[in-house]
Design a protein around this motif. Structure first.
Motif, PDB file in Angstrom:
ATOM      1  N   ASP A   1       1.121   3.584  -4.670  1.00 51.40           N
ATOM      2  CA  ASP A   1       2.450   2.971  -4.754  1.00 51.40           C
ATOM      3  C   ASP A   1       2.442   1.774  -5.696  1.00 51.40           C
ATOM      4  O   ASP A   1       3.328   1.635  -6.547  1.00 51.40           O
TER       5      ASP A   1
ATOM      6  N   ARG B   1       4.102   5.402  10.793  1.00 50.89           N
ATOM      7  CA  ARG B   1       3.913   6.859  10.762  1.00 50.89           C
ATOM      8  C   ARG B   1       2.477   7.212  11.148  1.00 50.89           C
ATOM      9  O   ARG B   1       2.216   8.251  11.750  1.00 50.89           O
ATOM     10  N   LEU B   2       1.540   6.336  10.800  1.00 51.72           N
ATOM     11  CA  LEU B   2       0.123   6.614  11.057  1.00 51.72           C
ATOM     12  C   LEU B   2      -0.334   6.060  12.414  1.00 51.72           C
ATOM     13  O   LEU B   2      -1.536   5.991  12.689  1.00 51.72           O
TER      14      LEU B   2
ATOM     15  N   GLN C   1      -6.427   6.810   4.131  1.00 51.68           N
ATOM     16  CA  GLN C   1      -5.135   7.322   3.665  1.00 51.68           C
ATOM     17  C   GLN C   1      -4.138   6.185   3.413  1.00 51.68           C
ATOM     18  O   GLN C   1      -3.464   6.154   2.374  1.00 51.68           O
ATOM     19  N   ALA C   2      -4.087   5.258   4.339  1.00 53.91           N
ATOM     20  CA  ALA C   2      -3.122   4.159   4.204  1.00 53.91           C
ATOM     21  C   ALA C   2      -3.421   3.324   2.962  1.00 53.91           C
ATOM     22  O   ALA C   2      -2.511   2.974   2.205  1.00 53.91           O
TER      23      ALA C   2
ATOM     24  N   GLU D   1       6.497   1.261   6.945  1.00 52.66           N
ATOM     25  CA  GLU D   1       6.863   2.601   7.442  1.00 52.66           C
ATOM     26  C   GLU D   1       5.644   3.511   7.547  1.00 52.66           C
ATOM     27  O   GLU D   1       5.509   4.298   8.475  1.00 52.66           O
ATOM     28  N   ARG D   2       4.771   3.391   6.551  1.00 52.02           N
ATOM     29  CA  ARG D   2       3.551   4.211   6.556  1.00 52.02           C
ATOM     30  C   ARG D   2       2.683   3.846   7.762  1.00 52.02           C
ATOM     31  O   ARG D   2       2.141   4.724   8.438  1.00 52.02           O
ATOM     32  N   ALA D   3       2.558   2.564   8.020  1.00 51.82           N
ATOM     33  CA  ALA D   3       1.736   2.125   9.157  1.00 51.82           C
ATOM     34  C   ALA D   3       2.273   2.710  10.459  1.00 51.82           C
ATOM     35  O   ALA D   3       1.505   3.200  11.296  1.00 51.82           O
TER      36      ALA D   3
ATOM     37  N   GLU E   1      -2.727   5.520  -0.326  1.00 56.71           N
ATOM     38  CA  GLU E   1      -1.304   5.686  -0.630  1.00 56.71           C
ATOM     39  C   GLU E   1      -0.670   4.365  -1.067  1.00 56.71           C
ATOM     40  O   GLU E   1       0.201   4.343  -1.945  1.00 56.71           O
ATOM     41  N   THR E   2      -1.115   3.282  -0.457  1.00 54.27           N
ATOM     42  CA  THR E   2      -0.600   1.965  -0.847  1.00 54.27           C
ATOM     43  C   THR E   2      -1.006   1.646  -2.282  1.00 54.27           C
ATOM     44  O   THR E   2      -0.194   1.177  -3.097  1.00 54.27           O
TER      45      THR E   2
ATOM     46  N   ARG F   1       7.600   0.240   2.357  1.00 52.07           N
ATOM     47  CA  ARG F   1       6.884   1.520   2.404  1.00 52.07           C
ATOM     48  C   ARG F   1       5.568   1.378   3.179  1.00 52.07           C
ATOM     49  O   ARG F   1       5.159   2.290   3.899  1.00 52.07           O
ATOM     50  N   MET F   2       4.904   0.245   3.024  1.00 62.08           N
ATOM     51  CA  MET F   2       3.672   0.017   3.779  1.00 62.08           C
ATOM     52  C   MET F   2       3.936  -0.026   5.277  1.00 62.08           C
ATOM     53  O   MET F   2       3.193   0.543   6.073  1.00 62.08           O
TER      54      MET F   2
END
Lengths: 457, 457
Positions: B356, B405-406, B348-349, B401-403, B352-353, B398-399
């Protein structure tokens, strides 16, 4: 009477979770080792992080010491409330919160024991490998940086705790680390808390690294003409990079104890107990390599088995060795030593220790996790015999000094507790002052397990 | 003018080891990444621990910042003297002090690079495995908790530094740890210093764990229809416990860059580059297992080789990928991101990256050490183009923040430096305040790499 006030406030806040009866205090005032009984003023059984936070806040307000309690299997008196205050018994926080098969990790509460976790994991194909012998709580194991027979392959608690939730001395709750396998984001607070023995914060949850149950496993036992040969075989095995799952040394006296307790008839010479994990091919290959090394160092025929029953019996015998040794002298206490040296110094360390004990009136079988250079002697003394206790302490002191002289440490896995404080300055020099500075920064009132680890106020 | 006074005092004490020429200051004021140049007031080249101690004492007396410098390969601006002061260049302390074959460890000075150490070790049958790509100094690697391609098997600097000599902010010299493989004696100061980025002390010597050179090694390359398939193959491989020595992901764009730079003709789809270490039997068995997994996830025929030349070329291509990517846009700068997530969240990471970056005008190939859940994107920007820099920062943000969040971390291996300070509160909550408290306890004047890692005064 600030402690008394704290206990009253705790009772108001937590009701029946706070116990002050003599028998429950006595249960939390004893220890597995030779330290005198010290009763806490109360025993508190939190059942949530919020409870722990409330306890810490009340104790902080009244300068009341807090001493976390897991299962009481510490060998160095860690959990004794030497300055009074409360024993914080984590046994009501024993859940396995979550198992993530896909990431091979899990979250547990600190009172969960390693056996309970492994029972829960059985169906997943995963297991938690750190195995100190005793069925200790995982929080206690993290607090003392425990290890045991499998550390040579899978690491200690240091390598197997990914993250923790910790309640600090001022009641703040932090999460150290994440579920990521590695990180370069800041000071390693997880590793700082591991081994801090309850002096920097109260562990309220752990994220643990799990491992796949090996496809195949085999155990082996072999006898050696002397300590040197056995240790040299271990050193060569490690140098060749054989990924031993366990490689345990027992001296002749320890073998005698195991024979008696377990109905075995091993020859009364030094032995290695070994375990191999891997694929079937890999296990066979590892065993073949080690068979060659053992033969090279004069070891006996290699008694090798993949049968689950044989393996289980062998490791039961090894795990039970502490009690088998104590059974050599009914009613005795054991002063258990715990040094770890570079493996090149291991033969010398064991040989000199054996000679010391042989010259002493005490019985003290030697056994150890020799793949890591870690070994113990369980020195048997009559309960209440001050002369024997002094002799055991003399032998233990010589072991500690020898370990430092040989570039090692005074405790490989049992921790500092009450027993090893006196060596901290020798082992760490000014580093011990650095530890004190960290303690003071995080617990300025010194309410978290005071009197242990560092000397402050 | 306290810094000026410090520089004068340093010159008096250390003579030619203190340099203030513009060109040498400029060399120590640049960085591999996108941060603005910041010149230190002087560059000091100590050649002993005593020199470092003297430097620290003089700087402490005059409140002069000290910023350690290894080889300048940091990607997060760690070594920039953002509050002025001196750059402490450790390149004159680059000796391999001692190699202990029997214990598989060694002592090195901090300026020794990993390639220099491995050259010295070649004849011993041992090697130092941590490999961040760049030929970084071992002191710098410890300071940033570096890792790289081999961490999946051998661990990061966290697992491979046994002990250190450290000069503290007040000039005291401590030794953290010992040569014992494990210890429960006190707070883990070794792990506290690893990753502390020069903010808690200056590393003047390291004791490193070495590993046996594998009896056999093989490499493999395979292509996958998409990111998901490649990542799922990695996850399954890890779950089965295959002891991968390396398992690296390259997305289609990264493959394109490597093709161009290296004259290869790999299909423009996601790839895995792998390496197996072990006995000949074990390497063959591992490769066979992974071949099956790759097929299961739709991977291409498994291009496998034990030839040293093939392997060397493959890893040269991988190590060089950063420069191959930069060559996609001549004269550009790269904003390199570095997140690490639980492996179950990796697909997923990455997906999504990728999405982006695809929507962005920037080129940003993705590559990573996926066995650990760690991956990077090198976002290419025109030097001096503020708009592109802002866009790269937006993607990087964004990367990060995503990390988080995951359940991951904002930096798997590059460290905090200048670039990741802004995420520390989000990643650690009150834990970041704990880090600041430790910093203040050990460096109350804030002279060690100030302005990094924590916010104090």
């Amino acid at each position: 009477m600030t402690i008394q006030t704290a206990v009253e406030e705790l009772s108001k806040a937590l009701g029946q979770k706070v116990q002050t009866g003599a028998s429950i205090r006595a249960l939390h005032g004893g220890n597995e080792s030779y330290f005198d009984e010290v009763l806490p003023d109360a025993v508190v059984f939190p059942d949530s992080t919020a409870d722990v936070q409330r306890v810490v806040q009340i104790c902080a307000a009244h300068d009341c010491p807090i001493v976390p309690w897991g299962t009481g299997t510490s060998l160095e008196g860690h959990a004794l409330a030497v300055r009074g205050g409360i024993s914080l018994d984590m046994s009501s926080m024993a859940a396995v919160v979550e198992v993530n098969d896909g990431d091979m990790d899990c979250r547990v509460q600190p009172g969960c024991t390693r056996e309970a976790l492994n029972a829960e994991l059985r169906a997943t194909g995963l297991f938690f490998p750190v195995d100190p012998g005793a069925n200790a709580s995982l929080g206690g194991m993290a607090a003392t940086r425990a290890s045991g027979t499998t550390a040579v392959r899978y690491g200690t608690m240091r390598e197997n705790v990914l993250a923790m939730e910790v309640v600090l001395a001022d009641g703040r709750i932090i999460r150290t680390g994440s579920r990521a396998r590695k990180s370069s984001a800041g000071y390693d607070l997880t590793k700082l808390i591991i081994g801090s023995e309850g002096t920097l914060g109260i562990i309220t949850e752990l994220t643990l690294r799990l491992h796949g149950q090996p496809e195949a496993a085999a155990s082996a036992v072999c006898a050696f003409p002397d300590v040197e040969c056995a240790v040299n075989a271990v050193q060569t095995t490690m140098q060749l990079g054989v990924p031993m799952a366990r490689i345990e040394f027992l001296d002749a006296e320890c073998v005698d104890a195991v024979n008696r307790a377990d109905g075995r008839d091993m020859p009364l010479v030094p032995h290695l107990f070994m375990e191999f994990h891997g694929s079937e091919t890999s296990v066979a290959e590892q065993a073949e390599t080690v068979r060659g090394i053992v033969a090279e160092f004069g070891g006996s025929a290699f008694d090798w088995s993949t049968a689950q029953e044989v393996r289980a019996k062998l490791w039961h015998a090894r795990h039970n060795a502490y009690y088998s040794i104590k059974a050599l002298r009914p009613g005795c206490r054991a002063v258990t030593t715990d040094v770890c040296v570079p493996i090149s110094a291991l033969a010398q360390a064991v040989r000199e220790t054996s000679a010391d004990i042989a010259e002493s009136p005490l019985t003290g079988p030697i056994l150890g996790h020799v793949g890591d250079g870690n070994f113990h002697s369980a020195l048997l003394i009559e309960d209440g015999n001050a002369q024997e206790l002094a002799e055991a302490k003399r032998l233990s002191h010589r072991m500690a000094e020898r370990a430092l002289r040989l570039g090692g440490t005074v405790t490989g896995e049992h921790g500092v507790g009450m027993g090893k404080m006196k060596y901290m300055a020798d082992e760490h020099g000014d580093g011990w002052q650095v530890m004190a500075a960290i303690k003071t920064a995080l617990d300025p009132q010194n309410i978290l397990n005071p009197g242990k680890m560092v000397e402050v106020n």
